[in-house]
Design an enzyme around this catalytic site. Structure first.
Site, mmCIF file in Angstrom:
data_model
loop_
_atom_site.group_PDB
_atom_site.id
_atom_site.type_symbol
_atom_site.label_atom_id
_atom_site.label_comp_id
_atom_site.label_asym_id
_atom_site.label_seq_id
_atom_site.Cartn_x
_atom_site.Cartn_y
_atom_site.Cartn_z
ATOM 1 N N ARG A 259 2.503 2.162 -8.309
ATOM 2 C CA ARG A 259 2.611 1.146 -9.355
ATOM 3 C C ARG A 259 1.498 0.105 -9.263
ATOM 4 O O ARG A 259 0.882 -0.269 -10.259
ATOM 5 C CB ARG A 259 3.969 0.444 -9.269
ATOM 6 C CG ARG A 259 5.176 1.321 -9.556
ATOM 7 C CD ARG A 259 6.438 0.479 -9.501
ATOM 8 N NE ARG A 259 7.653 1.255 -9.678
ATOM 9 C CZ ARG A 259 8.348 1.781 -8.670
ATOM 10 N NH1 ARG A 259 7.918 1.622 -7.421
ATOM 11 N NH2 ARG A 259 9.450 2.468 -8.899
ATOM 12 N N ILE A 260 1.245 -0.387 -8.049
ATOM 13 C CA ILE A 260 0.240 -1.432 -7.892
ATOM 14 C C ILE A 260 -1.148 -0.868 -8.155
ATOM 15 O O ILE A 260 -1.961 -1.483 -8.857
ATOM 16 C CB ILE A 260 0.316 -2.051 -6.482
ATOM 17 C CG1 ILE A 260 1.665 -2.757 -6.287
ATOM 18 C CG2 ILE A 260 -0.826 -3.047 -6.272
ATOM 19 C CD1 ILE A 260 1.918 -3.223 -4.876
ATOM 20 N N ASP B 178 -5.394 10.039 -4.747
ATOM 21 C CA ASP B 178 -4.015 10.033 -4.275
ATOM 22 C C ASP B 178 -3.630 11.490 -4.029
ATOM 23 O O ASP B 178 -3.694 12.310 -4.939
ATOM 24 C CB ASP B 178 -3.087 9.407 -5.317
ATOM 25 C CG ASP B 178 -1.704 9.116 -4.763
ATOM 26 O OD1 ASP B 178 -1.123 10.012 -4.116
ATOM 27 O OD2 ASP B 178 -1.205 8.005 -4.977
ATOM 28 N N PRO C 44 0.550 3.683 0.605
ATOM 29 C CA PRO C 44 1.751 3.168 1.269
ATOM 30 C C PRO C 44 1.746 3.489 2.749
ATOM 31 O O PRO C 44 0.973 4.315 3.231
ATOM 32 C CB PRO C 44 2.882 3.916 0.552
ATOM 33 C CG PRO C 44 2.250 5.216 0.145
ATOM 34 C CD PRO C 44 0.827 4.876 -0.211
ATOM 35 N N THR D 189 -5.216 -5.069 0.193
ATOM 36 C CA THR D 189 -3.962 -5.809 0.050
ATOM 37 C C THR D 189 -2.780 -4.930 0.428
ATOM 38 O O THR D 189 -1.640 -5.260 0.110
ATOM 39 C CB THR D 189 -3.789 -6.307 -1.400
ATOM 40 O OG1 THR D 189 -3.834 -5.178 -2.288
ATOM 41 C CG2 THR D 189 -4.875 -7.295 -1.784
ATOM 42 N N ARG E 176 -2.161 -2.472 3.784
ATOM 43 C CA ARG E 176 -1.703 -2.499 5.168
ATOM 44 C C ARG E 176 -2.899 -2.724 6.068
ATOM 45 O O ARG E 176 -3.957 -2.120 5.878
ATOM 46 C CB ARG E 176 -1.044 -1.168 5.554
ATOM 47 C CG ARG E 176 0.184 -0.781 4.742
ATOM 48 C CD ARG E 176 0.685 0.600 5.124
ATOM 49 N NE ARG E 176 -0.303 1.640 4.846
ATOM 50 C CZ ARG E 176 -1.022 2.288 5.743
ATOM 51 N NH1 ARG E 176 -0.869 2.029 7.026
ATOM 52 N NH2 ARG E 176 -1.874 3.221 5.392
ATOM 53 N N GLU F 140 -2.057 -8.520 12.479
ATOM 54 C CA GLU F 140 -1.580 -9.680 11.717
ATOM 55 C C GLU F 140 -0.518 -10.470 12.469
ATOM 56 O O GLU F 140 -0.530 -11.698 12.486
ATOM 57 C CB GLU F 140 -1.025 -9.187 10.381
ATOM 58 C CG GLU F 140 -0.504 -10.254 9.465
ATOM 59 C CD GLU F 140 -0.044 -9.638 8.152
ATOM 60 O OE1 GLU F 140 1.062 -9.989 7.716
ATOM 61 O OE2 GLU F 140 -0.771 -8.813 7.573
ATOM 62 N N HIS G 129 -1.643 -12.711 4.046
ATOM 63 C CA HIS G 129 -0.595 -11.832 3.508
ATOM 64 C C HIS G 129 0.174 -12.541 2.393
ATOM 65 O O HIS G 129 1.412 -12.632 2.409
ATOM 66 C CB HIS G 129 0.363 -11.391 4.617
ATOM 67 C CG HIS G 129 1.067 -10.097 4.313
ATOM 68 N ND1 HIS G 129 1.403 -9.181 5.267
ATOM 69 C CD2 HIS G 129 1.513 -9.576 3.140
ATOM 70 C CE1 HIS G 129 2.023 -8.153 4.719
ATOM 71 N NE2 HIS G 129 2.095 -8.377 3.416
#
Length: 345
Positions: free
Chosen positions: A150-151, A170, A203, A227, A229, A258, A299
């Protein structure tokens, strides 16, 4: 059920109060950690954000736990293998931030292309000269998106609005991606070689990790936006690519270490033996944030009022649905069919 909501701000605790009628509810600003798990060992439901430790060693100390309702889309911070073995259901928030995260991609990209942070700082010092601040246009450039969920698809849509050419890679595009007119599928090597800007949206669990071989394929002067991982990029390899000039810049909302960044003692609290690879990654992270052609945000790509409202509402709905015996947004294979009225035991 005994429910604990971790990593809560005051407004989140107030929103969660509706669970307090039928359930025993506790909210805490703390993340779940090895050094505090004993205080929450009787929890049957927990709702963490992304900074909690949800590894097997911690979860095994919560013998009554039956539901993890993470307040995030990604769930690679959860030990899913352990959860399946222990019959713990894991739910997520699948679609709260499509627009929010995609817009942050372009906030980082435009700031890099037009030297916005440096220009702003100069003016604050009283220096209004424009030397060394010449930028580049997005129009006509090629943007490659890795991960067409979606993003990623929303990023492609916005890019078209800027007059950019778009590519996507993808390995398993869904039906929506295949129907998307902005989804021009190519292999990962082709995308890396052809893109002026590369934006990561794969993902957790995808196996994506950009390292020296991938950076070697990229155009000289390309920009990288992450943006997704921190683990999707080898920070030492990124540092080398930036230092050599292979990449002109990077915009990062996530970094490899992080959780430990700014609190290096976290590494020593988590591990009996310190992992040298983690220490190297943490050192690379510190070097990256000091480079003038790297922008790092903490983040916050997800963090708009609209998005956080959707996060908490979906999470509360996930918990209520589980309590009613109809778990939703489930990412583990184990779903108890019907918890007892007093909660699962």
């Amino acid at each position: 059920m005994k429910i604990v909501i971790f990593e809560t701000e005051q407004w989140e605790a107030a929103a969660c109060a509706r669970l307090a009628g039928p359930h025993a509810l506790a909210c805490t600003p703390e993340p779940l950690r090895p050094d505090n798990v004993a205080r929450f060992a009787d929890a049957e439901v927990i709702s963490p954000f992304v900074h909690s430790n949800l590894g097997a060693a911690v979860l095994a100390r919560m013998p009554r736990l039956r539901l993890i309702a993470t307040r995030s889309t990604g769930y690679d911070h959860v030990d899913l293998a352990y959860c399946r073995e222990a019959a713990i259901t894991v739910c997520n928030v699948p679609d709260y931030g499509d627009h929010t995260v995609a817009e942050h991609v372009f906030a980082l990209l435009l700031a890099l292309c037009r030297h916005i942070p440096e220009a702003t700082e100069r003016v604050r010092r009283g220096d209004v000269r424009a030397r060394d601040l010449r930028g580049v246009e997005l129009t006509g450039k090629t943007l490659g998106v890795i991960g067409a969920g979606r993003i990623g698809r929303r990023v492609l849509q916005i890019a078209r609005g800027f007059g950019m050419r778009t590519l996507a890679s993808d390995p398993s595009p869904d039906a929506a991606a295949r129907k998307d007119p902005d989804f021009h599928a190519v292999s990962l090597p082709v995308l890396l070689a052809a893109s002026d800007v590369i934006s990561l949206h794969a993902p957790g669990g995808s196996g994506l990790r950009l390292s020296d071989p991938e950076f070697a394929l990229m155009k000289t002067g390309a920009l990288l936006i992450n943006t997704a991982r921190g683990g999707a990029v080898d920070p030492a390899a990124l540092l080398r690519a930036l230092s050599s000039g292979r990449l002109a810049g990077a915009g990062l909302d996530v970094i490899a270490e992080e959780q430990a960044f700014g609190d290096e003692a976290e590494i020593f609290r988590q591990d009996a033996q310190v992992d040298p690879a983690r220490l190297r990654a943490l050192l690379a992270d510190h070097a990256l944030v000091r480079l003038p052609n790297v922008l790092v945000t903490p983040h916050i790509a997800y963090n708009t009022q609209e998005a956080v409202d959707r996060i908490i509402e979906t999470t509360l709905g996930n918990i209520e649905a589980y309590a009613a015996g109809a778990a939703r947004n489930v990412v583990t294979a184990v779903t108890p069919a019907s918890p007892s009225p007093g909660g699962p035991t």
